[in-house]
Design an enzyme around this catalytic site. Sequence first.
Site, PDB file in Angstrom:
ATOM      1  N   GLU A 293       0.847  -1.193   0.000  1.00 36.71           N
ATOM      2  CA  GLU A 293       0.000   0.000   0.000  1.00 36.71           C
ATOM      3  C   GLU A 293       0.884   1.245   0.000  1.00 36.71           C
ATOM      4  O   GLU A 293       1.922   1.286   0.645  1.00 36.71           O
ATOM      5  CB  GLU A 293      -0.876  -0.022   1.251  1.00 36.71           C
ATOM      6  CG  GLU A 293      -1.781   1.189   1.438  1.00 36.71           C
ATOM      7  CD  GLU A 293      -2.431   1.225   2.807  1.00 36.71           C
ATOM      8  OE1 GLU A 293      -3.507   1.818   2.930  1.00 36.71           O
ATOM      9  OE2 GLU A 293      -1.848   0.643   3.758  1.00 36.71           O
ATOM     10  N   LYS A 356     -10.054  -0.013  -2.122  1.00 39.94           N
ATOM     11  CA  LYS A 356     -10.284  -0.355  -0.724  1.00 39.94           C
ATOM     12  C   LYS A 356     -11.735  -0.092  -0.342  1.00 39.94           C
ATOM     13  O   LYS A 356     -12.252   1.011  -0.520  1.00 39.94           O
ATOM     14  CB  LYS A 356      -9.343   0.458   0.167  1.00 39.94           C
ATOM     15  CG  LYS A 356      -9.384   0.075   1.635  1.00 39.94           C
ATOM     16  CD  LYS A 356      -8.337   0.881   2.420  1.00 39.94           C
ATOM     17  CE  LYS A 356      -8.297   0.466   3.879  1.00 39.94           C
ATOM     18  NZ  LYS A 356      -7.283   1.234   4.631  1.00 39.94           N
ATOM     19  N   CYS A 407      -4.495  -3.083   4.133  1.00 46.46           N
ATOM     20  CA  CYS A 407      -4.220  -2.597   5.484  1.00 46.46           C
ATOM     21  C   CYS A 407      -5.214  -3.154   6.499  1.00 46.46           C
ATOM     22  O   CYS A 407      -5.355  -4.358   6.646  1.00 46.46           O
ATOM     23  CB  CYS A 407      -4.184  -1.070   5.489  1.00 46.46           C
ATOM     24  SG  CYS A 407      -3.333  -0.372   6.932  1.00 46.46           S
TER      25      CYS A 407
END
Length: 532
Positions: A293, A356, A407
């Site tokens: 990321e 995301k 994440c």
Amino acid sequence: MTTLDREQTPTPAEVTAGAPGRPLPLRAAVPLAVVAGLAMLAAFPPYGLWPLAPVGVALLAAAVHRRRLRAGAGLGFLAGVALFAPMLEWTNLHTGYLPWLLLSLLQAGYLALLGAATAWVSPLADRWRAAWPVLTGLLWVGQEALRDRTPFGGFPWGRLAFSQDGSPLLPLAALGGAPLVTFAVALLGGLLLTVAWRPWRDRRQARAWRPVAATVAALLAVTAAGLLVPTGVRGAGDEVTVAIVQGNVPRLGLDFNAQRQAVLNNHVDATLTLAGQVAAGAQRRPDLVVWPENSSDIDPLRNPDAGARISQAADAIGAPILVGAVLLGPGAGQVRNAGLLWRPGTGPDLDQLYTKRHPVPFAEYVPLRDIARRVSAEVDRVRSDFVPGTTPGVLRTGPAVLGDVICFEVAYDGIVRDTVVGGAQLLVVQTNNATFDAAEARQQLAMVRLRAVEHGRAALMASTVGVSGFVTPDGRVSGATGFNTAEVVVRQMRLGDGRTPATTVGVWPEVALSALAVAALLGAAGLRRRRA
């Protein structure tokens, strides 16, 4: 005398109904609650003393047993602060104390609810001693189910299940996911308490050798069940060679973003070095390269120079690169946190793009910004709100179908499961730990280990600064990198295409256990009404 001290002395009718004795003295209960939180904290990485998780559960349950709701809530809150304040310390490294304080207190509030609920069901535990461990497990699952979803989508960090990455209970994740592991940990805590508890007033009830024997047998059975659950790749297929590129950043902290060109160059240069090793025969050519990321916070779809550098790396290594990129749009002032597949020779494959789905509130977007600004002007550090994606991160690279999550998404059960149901053969977690520390990174890697076991998939975590690493479907870690270093790790990984029982049943174990928790609360209400 404080509110916590004013506990009712049971009447003879209550003793007959099965609620003998008093709660522990306050002078014992308060330190017990604090020690409970610290014991649970020590079970998580970086300490990894996983047997202390059920010990902490038992201590908290003992502290709140037979207390009024306010007292139970207060003691639960103390345990929550002792657990979450040090666990989430990494949130204040670069943003100041206020976000850390607010988040820690919010999470401690859920343990306050747990403390009140545990106190509420005390009559059930007193009347049916054998039910005490089950009640403890059900209430913990219910508390986590609520905390994982509220507010603003929840914050599942610090679930009991995530403390068990080295525990014999970890294989239970393949049967019922994180909720079942949490239930087993809390059940063990309840079993410990059942063994240790003695009535404070009616010593005749201390004839507990039979319950003790039954409890110890159940304790051993639960532990053995975890060891006997089979783990491994489900429907094992071909092997692929995967490279994780951890390019590192010039300096840790929020201003890593100001060095975005240097961060991109670090990942390009590390990939070019790997390509040189492949050309020299010193390293196996990867079928896939994974960047973390934020490896390109310059939008490579709009910035020709950034796109050219990534193409240079992909062409040199001769394999597709999964790039963690920040993409502008779709609207003005909006951005997307994305995993973008970049192929050698042809560049970005826009059909294989994952956005995301769960941006982090107050970090990637600011809900109720006008109100939040009155609390802290720090919210304006988030200049542009990240737009959530709408589809699971199933990316078809050619060599493998990836299940990409970004994440903190690895902490959410449904987001990871959706990729496996969608056909993912390999789990990939792209993350950026440059604003945190090694403890946070290791806590996140523990979640990856659980997900690998839960879905019978090999997995990997790619971080900008570490910890990166590969995880086998039985939860073992290999190739783990150091923190705040630049490293490239190459491993062969076996693809999977089957489903574990946990993948098949999805959220239903959590629904069933939470429903039973609600039933227990209602049952305690009925028993209390009959006593009144």
